[in-house]
Write a protein that holds these residues in place. Sequence first.
Motif, PDB file in Angstrom:
ATOM      1  N   GLU A 109      38.761 -11.914  -9.658  1.00  0.00           N
ATOM      2  CA  GLU A 109      38.121 -10.912 -10.504  1.00  0.00           C
ATOM      3  C   GLU A 109      39.089 -10.543 -11.623  1.00  0.00           C
ATOM      4  OE1 GLU A 109      35.800  -7.738  -8.955  1.00  0.00           O
ATOM      5  OE2 GLU A 109      35.442  -8.746  -7.057  1.00  0.00           O
ATOM      6  N   GLY A 110      38.554 -10.454 -12.831  1.00  0.00           N
ATOM      7  CA  GLY A 110      39.377 -10.223 -14.005  1.00  0.00           C
ATOM      8  C   GLY A 110      39.721 -11.512 -14.735  1.00  0.00           C
ATOM      9  N   PHE A 111      39.579 -12.652 -14.030  1.00  0.00           N
ATOM     10  CA  PHE A 111      39.877 -13.969 -14.616  1.00  0.00           C
ATOM     11  C   PHE A 111      38.777 -14.976 -14.290  1.00  0.00           C
ATOM     12  CE2 PHE A 111      43.813 -11.797 -13.610  1.00  0.00           C
ATOM     13  CZ  PHE A 111      44.536 -11.876 -14.793  1.00  0.00           C
ATOM     14  N   ALA A 112      37.582 -14.487 -13.951  1.00  0.00           N
ATOM     15  CA  ALA A 112      36.530 -15.345 -13.412  1.00  0.00           C
ATOM     16  C   ALA A 112      36.048 -16.392 -14.408  1.00  0.00           C
ATOM     17  CB  ALA A 112      35.351 -14.499 -12.938  1.00  0.00           C
ATOM     18  N   VAL A 113      35.924 -16.020 -15.674  1.00  0.00           N
ATOM     19  CA  VAL A 113      35.455 -16.976 -16.688  1.00  0.00           C
ATOM     20  C   VAL A 113      36.468 -18.102 -16.832  1.00  0.00           C
ATOM     21  CG1 VAL A 113      34.937 -17.291 -19.129  1.00  0.00           C
ATOM     22  CG2 VAL A 113      34.050 -15.282 -17.920  1.00  0.00           C
TER      23      VAL A 113
ATOM     24  N   THR B  91      28.592 -15.486 -13.513  1.00  0.00           N
ATOM     25  CA  THR B  91      29.726 -16.183 -14.131  1.00  0.00           C
ATOM     26  C   THR B  91      29.504 -17.692 -14.119  1.00  0.00           C
ATOM     27  OG1 THR B  91      31.200 -14.427 -13.320  1.00  0.00           O
ATOM     28  CG2 THR B  91      32.235 -16.465 -14.076  1.00  0.00           C
ATOM     29  N   HIS B  92      29.046 -18.219 -12.986  1.00  0.00           N
ATOM     30  CA  HIS B  92      28.840 -19.662 -12.872  1.00  0.00           C
ATOM     31  C   HIS B  92      27.744 -20.142 -13.828  1.00  0.00           C
ATOM     32  CE1 HIS B  92      29.506 -23.469 -10.895  1.00  0.00           C
ATOM     33  NE2 HIS B  92      28.207 -23.628 -10.738  1.00  0.00           N
ATOM     34  N   ALA B  93      26.667 -19.371 -13.926  1.00  0.00           N
ATOM     35  CA  ALA B  93      25.566 -19.749 -14.812  1.00  0.00           C
ATOM     36  C   ALA B  93      26.029 -19.800 -16.268  1.00  0.00           C
ATOM     37  CB  ALA B  93      24.407 -18.762 -14.656  1.00  0.00           C
ATOM     38  N   ALA B  94      26.742 -18.766 -16.709  1.00  0.00           N
ATOM     39  CA  ALA B  94      27.217 -18.721 -18.095  1.00  0.00           C
ATOM     40  C   ALA B  94      28.209 -19.851 -18.372  1.00  0.00           C
ATOM     41  CB  ALA B  94      27.858 -17.366 -18.388  1.00  0.00           C
ATOM     42  N   ALA B  95      29.076 -20.126 -17.392  1.00  0.00           N
ATOM     43  CA  ALA B  95      30.080 -21.184 -17.566  1.00  0.00           C
ATOM     44  C   ALA B  95      29.431 -22.569 -17.618  1.00  0.00           C
ATOM     45  CB  ALA B  95      31.102 -21.125 -16.435  1.00  0.00           C
ATOM     46  N   MET B  96      28.410 -22.799 -16.811  1.00  0.00           N
ATOM     47  CA  MET B  96      27.717 -24.095 -16.843  1.00  0.00           C
ATOM     48  C   MET B  96      27.023 -24.309 -18.199  1.00  0.00           C
ATOM     49  SD  MET B  96      28.179 -25.837 -14.024  1.00  0.00           S
ATOM     50  CE  MET B  96      29.876 -25.236 -14.068  1.00  0.00           C
ATOM     51  N   ALA B  97      26.478 -23.222 -18.747  1.00  0.00           N
ATOM     52  CA  ALA B  97      25.883 -23.323 -20.090  1.00  0.00           C
ATOM     53  C   ALA B  97      26.962 -23.622 -21.129  1.00  0.00           C
ATOM     54  CB  ALA B  97      25.143 -22.027 -20.434  1.00  0.00           C
ATOM     55  N   GLU B  98      28.113 -23.010 -20.969  1.00  0.00           N
ATOM     56  CA  GLU B  98      29.228 -23.260 -21.884  1.00  0.00           C
ATOM     57  C   GLU B  98      29.687 -24.717 -21.813  1.00  0.00           C
ATOM     58  OE1 GLU B  98      32.558 -22.393 -24.514  1.00  0.00           O
ATOM     59  OE2 GLU B  98      30.566 -21.536 -24.190  1.00  0.00           O
TER      60      GLU B  98
ATOM     61  N   LYS C  81      17.764  -6.981 -12.480  1.00  0.00           N
ATOM     62  CA  LYS C  81      18.968  -7.757 -12.774  1.00  0.00           C
ATOM     63  C   LYS C  81      18.649  -8.909 -13.721  1.00  0.00           C
ATOM     64  CE  LYS C  81      21.789  -8.313  -9.282  1.00  0.00           C
ATOM     65  NZ  LYS C  81      22.443  -8.902  -8.073  1.00  0.00           N
ATOM     66  N   VAL C  82      17.506  -9.550 -13.488  1.00  0.00           N
ATOM     67  CA  VAL C  82      17.069 -10.651 -14.352  1.00  0.00           C
ATOM     68  C   VAL C  82      16.821 -10.144 -15.774  1.00  0.00           C
ATOM     69  CG1 VAL C  82      15.158 -12.256 -14.787  1.00  0.00           C
ATOM     70  CG2 VAL C  82      16.177 -12.108 -12.506  1.00  0.00           C
ATOM     71  N   GLU C  83      16.177  -8.985 -15.883  1.00  0.00           N
ATOM     72  CA  GLU C  83      15.897  -8.411 -17.203  1.00  0.00           C
ATOM     73  C   GLU C  83      17.193  -8.066 -17.942  1.00  0.00           C
ATOM     74  OE1 GLU C  83      13.395  -5.103 -16.293  1.00  0.00           O
ATOM     75  OE2 GLU C  83      11.777  -6.378 -15.501  1.00  0.00           O
ATOM     76  N   THR C  84      18.163  -7.540 -17.212  1.00  0.00           N
ATOM     77  CA  THR C  84      19.457  -7.186 -17.812  1.00  0.00           C
ATOM     78  C   THR C  84      20.156  -8.430 -18.349  1.00  0.00           C
ATOM     79  OG1 THR C  84      19.727  -5.277 -16.347  1.00  0.00           O
ATOM     80  CG2 THR C  84      21.723  -6.150 -17.361  1.00  0.00           C
ATOM     81  N   LEU C  85      20.211  -9.477 -17.533  1.00  0.00           N
ATOM     82  CA  LEU C  85      20.885 -10.714 -17.936  1.00  0.00           C
ATOM     83  C   LEU C  85      20.153 -11.389 -19.090  1.00  0.00           C
ATOM     84  CD1 LEU C  85      21.679 -11.985 -14.337  1.00  0.00           C
ATOM     85  CD2 LEU C  85      23.400 -11.391 -16.052  1.00  0.00           C
ATOM     86  N   ALA C  86      18.827 -11.305 -19.076  1.00  0.00           N
ATOM     87  CA  ALA C  86      18.030 -11.925 -20.144  1.00  0.00           C
ATOM     88  C   ALA C  86      18.268 -11.249 -21.498  1.00  0.00           C
ATOM     89  CB  ALA C  86      16.546 -11.884 -19.794  1.00  0.00           C
ATOM     90  N   ARG C  87      18.780 -10.013 -21.466  1.00  0.00           N
ATOM     91  CA  ARG C  87      19.145  -9.320 -22.711  1.00  0.00           C
ATOM     92  C   ARG C  87      20.581  -9.654 -23.133  1.00  0.00           C
ATOM     93  NH1 ARG C  87      16.741  -4.822 -19.988  1.00  0.00           N
ATOM     94  NH2 ARG C  87      18.830  -3.965 -19.607  1.00  0.00           N
ATOM     95  N   GLY C  88      21.248 -10.490 -22.320  1.00  0.00           N
ATOM     96  CA  GLY C  88      22.629 -10.827 -22.628  1.00  0.00           C
ATOM     97  C   GLY C  88      23.607  -9.757 -22.176  1.00  0.00           C
ATOM     98  N   GLU C  89      23.176  -8.946 -21.193  1.00  0.00           N
ATOM     99  CA  GLU C  89      24.033  -7.877 -20.666  1.00  0.00           C
ATOM    100  C   GLU C  89      24.403  -8.208 -19.220  1.00  0.00           C
ATOM    101  OE1 GLU C  89      21.806  -4.282 -21.056  1.00  0.00           O
ATOM    102  OE2 GLU C  89      21.420  -4.586 -23.190  1.00  0.00           O
TER     103      GLU C  89
ATOM    104  N   GLU D 220      33.448  -7.720 -16.268  1.00  0.00           N
ATOM    105  CA  GLU D 220      34.299  -8.896 -16.074  1.00  0.00           C
ATOM    106  C   GLU D 220      34.703  -9.368 -17.467  1.00  0.00           C
ATOM    107  OE1 GLU D 220      36.654 -11.755 -14.724  1.00  0.00           O
ATOM    108  OE2 GLU D 220      35.658 -10.297 -13.411  1.00  0.00           O
ATOM    109  N   PRO D 221      35.998  -9.324 -17.793  1.00  0.00           N
ATOM    110  CA  PRO D 221      36.434  -9.673 -19.150  1.00  0.00           C
ATOM    111  C   PRO D 221      35.892 -11.030 -19.616  1.00  0.00           C
ATOM    112  CG  PRO D 221      38.262  -8.767 -17.900  1.00  0.00           C
ATOM    113  CD  PRO D 221      37.127  -8.929 -16.928  1.00  0.00           C
ATOM    114  N   GLY D 222      35.251 -11.024 -20.784  1.00  0.00           N
ATOM    115  CA  GLY D 222      34.774 -12.256 -21.400  1.00  0.00           C
ATOM    116  C   GLY D 222      33.401 -12.715 -20.964  1.00  0.00           C
ATOM    117  N   LEU D 223      32.861 -12.147 -19.869  1.00  0.00           N
ATOM    118  CA  LEU D 223      31.586 -12.645 -19.343  1.00  0.00           C
ATOM    119  C   LEU D 223      30.409 -12.264 -20.237  1.00  0.00           C
ATOM    120  CD1 LEU D 223      29.889 -14.099 -17.266  1.00  0.00           C
ATOM    121  CD2 LEU D 223      29.961 -12.049 -15.819  1.00  0.00           C
ATOM    122  N   ALA D 224      30.363 -11.025 -20.705  1.00  0.00           N
ATOM    123  CA  ALA D 224      29.247 -10.591 -21.550  1.00  0.00           C
ATOM    124  C   ALA D 224      29.197 -11.420 -22.838  1.00  0.00           C
ATOM    125  CB  ALA D 224      29.375  -9.100 -21.871  1.00  0.00           C
ATOM    126  N   GLU D 225      30.367 -11.677 -23.418  1.00  0.00           N
ATOM    127  CA  GLU D 225      30.429 -12.464 -24.649  1.00  0.00           C
ATOM    128  C   GLU D 225      29.941 -13.891 -24.403  1.00  0.00           C
ATOM    129  OE1 GLU D 225      33.463  -9.201 -24.851  1.00  0.00           O
ATOM    130  OE2 GLU D 225      32.776 -10.620 -23.350  1.00  0.00           O
TER     131      GLU D 225
END
Length: 450
Positions: A167-171, A20-27, A41-49, A54-59
């Motif tokens: 949790e549920g509001f992390a983003v 969550t923190h990584a995606a938010a810092m990029a945002e 885990k790295v491979e999963t995240l690198a695919r954008g999964e 967590e609502p909104g995190l994948a997007e």
Amino acid sequence: MAKAARPRITVIGTGYLGATHAAAMAELGFEVLGLDVVPEKVETLARGEVPMYEPGLAELLRQHVEGIGGASGRLRFTTSYEEVADFGDVHFVCVNTPQKHGEYAADMSYVDAALDSLAPLLRRPALVVGKSTVPVGSADRLAARLAELAPVGEDAELAWNPEFLREGFAVEDTLHPDRIVVGVRSERAEGLLREVYAGPIAEGSPFVVTDFPTAELVKTAANSFLATKISFINAMAEVCEAADGDVVRLAEAIGYDDRIGGKFLRAGIGFGGGCLPKDLRAFMARAGELGADQALTFLREIDSINMRRRSHMVELTRNAVGGTLLGKRVAVLGATFKPDSDDVRDSPALNVAGQLHLQGAQVTVYDPKGMENARAIFPTLGYAPSALEAVRAADVVLHLTEWREFRELDPAALGEAVAERLLLDGRNTLDPALWRKDGWRFRALGRPTA
């Protein structure tokens, strides 16, 4: 004069907090490199999964992960500490601090391993920022270790910046925090963190600067206060049941007092999850080490009240079906510790389901998001693909996680499927009148039986 380049950010540990923190810092516009020691885990995240719900995190992730069409490319992931050390100016440590096996104390081995892996590779000035929840005093120790191991010496600084994610509001909580707390020892460290959080600060998020111990205490103190509030209303539920009072009306009445407030005053089967229970216990353990254990003895009762709620729900179920659970069909709605999450760690709902099963009941569970994780922990329970299938032929239905989906269930439709129209609401979020109108016997914790 050329404008100074923005600091580049790394995030060590890409679990729930780190991803969550990584995606938010990029945002927020930063170049971000996330690290995890688990290649899958790295491979999963690198695919954008994301490996959790967590609502909104994948997007958010897909908007920024390098290599995904249309993404900003500001976010990528690695397993290499060397790459992280070369890349980053600010390194956020977001690894887990679970409860030690057989003890109350926090297990600091993941934090220690992260620092010991990163520090020897820091050959230019860097700020290492702890976000993990740690026992007070840890930052002092880690700062000394960092200065000792880093080739750049004291130019590798430490800061502590606790997370306050729900949790549920992390983003939302990361991008628009209700407060930012930083424990720092220099103006440089404070300045760097003000730059990192410039966006939220400009929106009005308070920026609280403290010393190390205070920053460490903020998270555990906040969690302890919330746990106290939850256990208080659950204790009142016990009194209401004895006195035939209504804990929902009681909570409403005292919640109008501004000094008390209405949040976290819903009586139920108690709190769980990966934070509150273990943070509470680690706080007690650390107070004991500091010789201040008497200051937190009340937290033992808070923990005890919380665990007692689970046993009480089992007892209530047993009494409701005639005094024995042997052979009774029990439908459990909910497996996660809270809605809008797939997290079943220390889940009261799953704990109750497990206790009922051990006492001879045939338990069938349904949860909108937590089925896979629940099955991994309790494979011997039954699982259904929907609420309707879960309640089929049930002698009693238990509502144990307050998902919106459950509030919108049709009592008449469920009534056609069950063996007995008997519902026990362990979260006090269903409308008793609605269910009783369709012929259900309805019982909720801390409320009158009719």
